[in-house]
Design a protein around this motif. Sequence first.
Motif, PDB file in Angstrom:
ATOM      1  N   ALA A  79      -5.077  -3.163  13.030  1.00  0.00           N
ATOM      2  CA  ALA A  79      -5.362  -1.890  12.381  1.00  0.00           C
ATOM      3  C   ALA A  79      -5.617  -0.894  13.486  1.00  0.00           C
ATOM      4  O   ALA A  79      -6.158  -1.236  14.527  1.00  0.00           O
ATOM      5  CB  ALA A  79      -6.571  -1.997  11.475  1.00  0.00           C
ATOM      6  N   LEU A  87      -6.518  10.625   8.239  1.00  0.00           N
ATOM      7  CA  LEU A  87      -6.735  10.557   6.791  1.00  0.00           C
ATOM      8  C   LEU A  87      -5.670  11.356   6.053  1.00  0.00           C
ATOM      9  O   LEU A  87      -5.017  12.227   6.620  1.00  0.00           O
ATOM     10  CB  LEU A  87      -8.123  11.094   6.449  1.00  0.00           C
ATOM     11  CG  LEU A  87      -9.274  10.391   7.171  1.00  0.00           C
ATOM     12  CD1 LEU A  87     -10.594  10.952   6.714  1.00  0.00           C
ATOM     13  CD2 LEU A  87      -9.226   8.894   6.957  1.00  0.00           C
ATOM     14  N   PHE A  99      -6.391   2.495  -0.193  1.00  0.00           N
ATOM     15  CA  PHE A  99      -4.929   2.457  -0.090  1.00  0.00           C
ATOM     16  C   PHE A  99      -4.395   1.094   0.366  1.00  0.00           C
ATOM     17  O   PHE A  99      -3.564   0.476  -0.307  1.00  0.00           O
ATOM     18  CB  PHE A  99      -4.468   3.558   0.869  1.00  0.00           C
ATOM     19  CG  PHE A  99      -2.984   3.702   0.982  1.00  0.00           C
ATOM     20  CD1 PHE A  99      -2.268   4.331  -0.019  1.00  0.00           C
ATOM     21  CD2 PHE A  99      -2.288   3.227   2.092  1.00  0.00           C
ATOM     22  CE1 PHE A  99      -0.889   4.485   0.073  1.00  0.00           C
ATOM     23  CE2 PHE A  99      -0.910   3.369   2.189  1.00  0.00           C
ATOM     24  CZ  PHE A  99      -0.221   4.000   1.174  1.00  0.00           C
ATOM     25  N   GLY A 100      -4.935   0.630   1.500  1.00  0.00           N
ATOM     26  CA  GLY A 100      -4.454  -0.643   2.031  1.00  0.00           C
ATOM     27  C   GLY A 100      -4.836  -1.825   1.144  1.00  0.00           C
ATOM     28  O   GLY A 100      -4.079  -2.790   1.019  1.00  0.00           O
ATOM     29  N   ARG A 147     -11.682   2.519   7.258  1.00  0.00           N
ATOM     30  CA  ARG A 147     -10.440   2.077   6.636  1.00  0.00           C
ATOM     31  C   ARG A 147      -9.828   0.935   7.441  1.00  0.00           C
ATOM     32  O   ARG A 147      -9.331  -0.051   6.886  1.00  0.00           O
ATOM     33  CB  ARG A 147      -9.450   3.245   6.540  1.00  0.00           C
ATOM     34  CG  ARG A 147      -8.224   2.886   5.724  1.00  0.00           C
ATOM     35  CD  ARG A 147      -7.298   4.065   5.580  1.00  0.00           C
ATOM     36  NE  ARG A 147      -6.840   4.518   6.873  1.00  0.00           N
ATOM     37  CZ  ARG A 147      -6.358   5.746   7.084  1.00  0.00           C
ATOM     38  NH1 ARG A 147      -6.293   6.611   6.110  1.00  0.00           N
ATOM     39  NH2 ARG A 147      -5.939   6.088   8.277  1.00  0.00           N
ATOM     40  N   LEU A 151      -9.337  -3.491   6.443  1.00  0.00           N
ATOM     41  CA  LEU A 151      -8.104  -4.289   6.517  1.00  0.00           C
ATOM     42  C   LEU A 151      -8.364  -5.647   7.163  1.00  0.00           C
ATOM     43  O   LEU A 151      -7.471  -6.476   7.243  1.00  0.00           O
ATOM     44  CB  LEU A 151      -7.035  -3.530   7.304  1.00  0.00           C
ATOM     45  CG  LEU A 151      -6.646  -2.171   6.730  1.00  0.00           C
ATOM     46  CD1 LEU A 151      -5.714  -1.439   7.684  1.00  0.00           C
ATOM     47  CD2 LEU A 151      -5.983  -2.326   5.377  1.00  0.00           C
TER      48      LEU A 151
ATOM     49  N   GLN B 168      -0.462  10.408  10.370  1.00  0.00           N
ATOM     50  CA  GLN B 168      -0.783  10.166   8.962  1.00  0.00           C
ATOM     51  C   GLN B 168       0.195   9.164   8.348  1.00  0.00           C
ATOM     52  O   GLN B 168      -0.189   8.315   7.549  1.00  0.00           O
ATOM     53  CB  GLN B 168      -0.759  11.489   8.191  1.00  0.00           C
ATOM     54  CG  GLN B 168      -1.996  12.320   8.516  1.00  0.00           C
ATOM     55  CD  GLN B 168      -1.911  13.747   8.056  1.00  0.00           C
ATOM     56  OE1 GLN B 168      -0.844  14.356   8.068  1.00  0.00           O
ATOM     57  NE2 GLN B 168      -3.032  14.303   7.664  1.00  0.00           N
ATOM     58  N   SER B 171      -0.604   5.725  10.055  1.00  0.00           N
ATOM     59  CA  SER B 171      -1.802   5.082   9.487  1.00  0.00           C
ATOM     60  C   SER B 171      -1.448   4.332   8.217  1.00  0.00           C
ATOM     61  O   SER B 171      -1.983   3.259   7.960  1.00  0.00           O
ATOM     62  CB  SER B 171      -2.875   6.104   9.125  1.00  0.00           C
ATOM     63  OG  SER B 171      -3.128   6.966  10.148  1.00  0.00           O
ATOM     64  N   ALA B 172      -0.572   4.927   7.415  1.00  0.00           N
ATOM     65  CA  ALA B 172      -0.210   4.283   6.151  1.00  0.00           C
ATOM     66  C   ALA B 172       0.605   3.021   6.401  1.00  0.00           C
ATOM     67  O   ALA B 172       0.400   1.991   5.749  1.00  0.00           O
ATOM     68  CB  ALA B 172       0.563   5.260   5.273  1.00  0.00           C
ATOM     69  N   ASP B 174       0.318   1.247   9.017  1.00  0.00           N
ATOM     70  CA  ASP B 174      -0.672   0.349   9.561  1.00  0.00           C
ATOM     71  C   ASP B 174      -1.485  -0.320   8.465  1.00  0.00           C
ATOM     72  O   ASP B 174      -1.845  -1.487   8.569  1.00  0.00           O
ATOM     73  CB  ASP B 174      -1.589   1.180  10.459  1.00  0.00           C
ATOM     74  CG  ASP B 174      -2.316   0.336  11.464  1.00  0.00           C
ATOM     75  OD1 ASP B 174      -1.626  -0.384  12.197  1.00  0.00           O
ATOM     76  OD2 ASP B 174      -3.545   0.384  11.492  1.00  0.00           O
ATOM     77  N   ALA B 175      -1.752   0.455   7.380  1.00  0.00           N
ATOM     78  CA  ALA B 175      -2.552  -0.084   6.275  1.00  0.00           C
ATOM     79  C   ALA B 175      -1.739  -1.046   5.417  1.00  0.00           C
ATOM     80  O   ALA B 175      -2.274  -1.646   4.494  1.00  0.00           O
ATOM     81  CB  ALA B 175      -3.103   1.046   5.421  1.00  0.00           C
ATOM     82  N   GLY B 176      -0.434  -1.169   5.702  1.00  0.00           N
ATOM     83  CA  GLY B 176       0.356  -2.167   5.000  1.00  0.00           C
ATOM     84  C   GLY B 176       1.456  -1.621   4.118  1.00  0.00           C
ATOM     85  O   GLY B 176       2.072  -2.372   3.361  1.00  0.00           O
ATOM     86  N   ALA B 177       1.717  -0.310   4.179  1.00  0.00           N
ATOM     87  CA  ALA B 177       2.733   0.272   3.311  1.00  0.00           C
ATOM     88  C   ALA B 177       4.109   0.199   3.962  1.00  0.00           C
ATOM     89  O   ALA B 177       4.246   0.432   5.156  1.00  0.00           O
ATOM     90  CB  ALA B 177       2.384   1.714   2.995  1.00  0.00           C
ATOM     91  N   ARG B 181       7.257   3.238   0.690  1.00  0.00           N
ATOM     92  CA  ARG B 181       5.978   3.522   0.050  1.00  0.00           C
ATOM     93  C   ARG B 181       5.236   4.645   0.775  1.00  0.00           C
ATOM     94  O   ARG B 181       4.565   5.459   0.159  1.00  0.00           O
ATOM     95  CB  ARG B 181       5.146   2.234   0.053  1.00  0.00           C
ATOM     96  CG  ARG B 181       3.739   2.426  -0.432  1.00  0.00           C
ATOM     97  CD  ARG B 181       3.426   1.491  -1.535  1.00  0.00           C
ATOM     98  NE  ARG B 181       2.191   1.894  -2.188  1.00  0.00           N
ATOM     99  CZ  ARG B 181       1.488   1.113  -2.994  1.00  0.00           C
ATOM    100  NH1 ARG B 181       1.935  -0.097  -3.235  1.00  0.00           N
ATOM    101  NH2 ARG B 181       0.407   1.542  -3.558  1.00  0.00           N
TER     102      ARG B 181
END
Lengths: 343, 274
Positions: A79, A87, A99-100, A147, A151, B168, B171-172, B174-177, B181
């Motif tokens: 992460a 953000l 979100f994740g 955030r 994860l 941005q 990051s998404a 990275d969060a798994g999208a 998506r």
Amino acid sequence: MDIQLSIQNLTKRYKTGDGVTDISLDVRKGELITLLGPSGCGKTTVLRSIGGFLEPDSGEILIENKSVLKTPPEKRPTAMVFQSYNLWPHMTVYDNLAFGLKIRKMKKAEMDFAITEVLKLIRMSGSEKKHPGELSGGQQQRIAVARALLLKPAVLLLDEPFSALDAKLRHEMREELREIQSKTGLTMVFVTHDQEEALSISDRIVVMNHGHIEQIASPQEIYDEPKSLFAAQFIGKMNFLKGVVSADQVIIQNLAFPNPKRLTGEVSIAIRPENVILQDGEETGLSGSVKQIMILGHYAEVSVDVQPFGIIRSFQPRDQVKHLHSGQKVKVNFSKALAFPAV
Amino acid sequence: MRWYLKAVGPKKVFEFLVLVVFIVFFLGPLLNLAILAFTGNWVYPDVLPKEWSLKWWSFVLEQDEIASSIGLSFLIAAIVTAVSIVICIPAAYAFARIRFPLSRFFLFSFLLTNAFPKMGLYISIAVLFYRLDLMNTLLGVVLIHLINVLMFMTWIPTSAFRNVHAAQEESARDAGASPFRVFRSITLPMAMPGIAVASIFTFLNSLDEAQGTFLVGIPNYRTMPVIMYSIISDYPAYAGAVFSIILTAPTIILLLAARRFLSADVMSSGFQLK
């Protein structure tokens, strides 16, 4: 010793000639390691390669002994917290954090619990319904850290996360990060160009310059025993003098120091300001005159003009500079001096 | 009187005068239009009509041709907006995100259609349309309308996409999208205000387009503005006033609805060549 992250012979070259060459690094489980160097030294390249946002030209990256090179960023157990714009402004704090988790198909009740907990950890309980625009820069970075924590990454990557904040806030955030790290036991890779930041939070520091590693060591060791002239220059304050080696001793005018590295010929000598000793005119040492005395809280910085070397800075206890005044003749001696091959 | 002017100060007086001038020049004609539309009998030099009535409204609305032209106009505007979204949004995303050779030249080229005198452009297009059998077809009219809106629809969304920072999107990821998506949940919603503004402009522009439609669509595709020309020349001013209110209403309604997206910021950043 558990190796959580292993980088082996990583090379990535850009068309501009920047990049990194042959980087090898092992990070232990639960360790906070800092990549430190001036801008353009390749530290971010290494970090982005670990996160999957850059494809290295060659080399290998192992996380928990598994290669992640072929894995896209969304599948990697990493992460990342970016310098800014972490953000999503059209979502509330809750949605940003969730979100994740939603992608991972976590149950709603579990998700609520995890988010409440992580907000408590970063001391921002109750801000679920706010939008990022309503938060200060420091709060936004905290949410970004939260955030990333949610994860549950195997390695947390931080790309100069506090560099856009003001000095006081940066200090606080460092302490908080260290605290979070000790609570969670996460493995972290932290990128910064701020040597003070690196010294204060790291278990180990990787000093980088021009795309290669200069030294990997603990903050103490890097400060006391910098391996290269670059590391000596980059970390902490340093005075540099020219000297020569003669009869296996490093000589500066009438002062002599040991030569453990067996250097020969001309050398650069690095001396920390706290290792500078100021004495009365009769003692042996380099003669100079006091130029300026600055009181910096519990200690004072005294700069001494020593010809032909130039200005030498020294840190002195505050009560010992009371009898000093500018223009006064003093003898300068050093309690410790490090010699490097002259450039 | 004088003490009052002194008390409020010259700045306030000046602002008041500006407001008056604004009302006279901007709202005056609209007011005149509204009065005309509801007039039964109005003779010079009366300030207001002697008689009010809705007879011109019923006259206008009873004309079959007019009612159908309104329907046609909205249909065409909807098609043009939909098609331009499909064409221009991916193009805008490409301009914003992908570095390809001559990208600035291509982006600039969208401006060119607005740089030539419209009529000349339309006539040369008409020559081409004759060859391709596109004269007097819906497709032909839609194509003509698209030419006008390509610039809005590419430039404004391009800047909207550019304002979504790489961090941005990353990051998404990275969060798994997945990349798709990320586009759906992050990039598109964040660029939405810009896209909405561009779409509204496109819709209004298409609703308002007369020259090209007149040249390419006559006689079968007679939209509101085209009919307007003939009404103004064939009927008294009262009918024209009624019709122009009908024509203005959707513009005002849409602009009010889109008020929260509309800002000088979105507009001006859309017209920067980066």
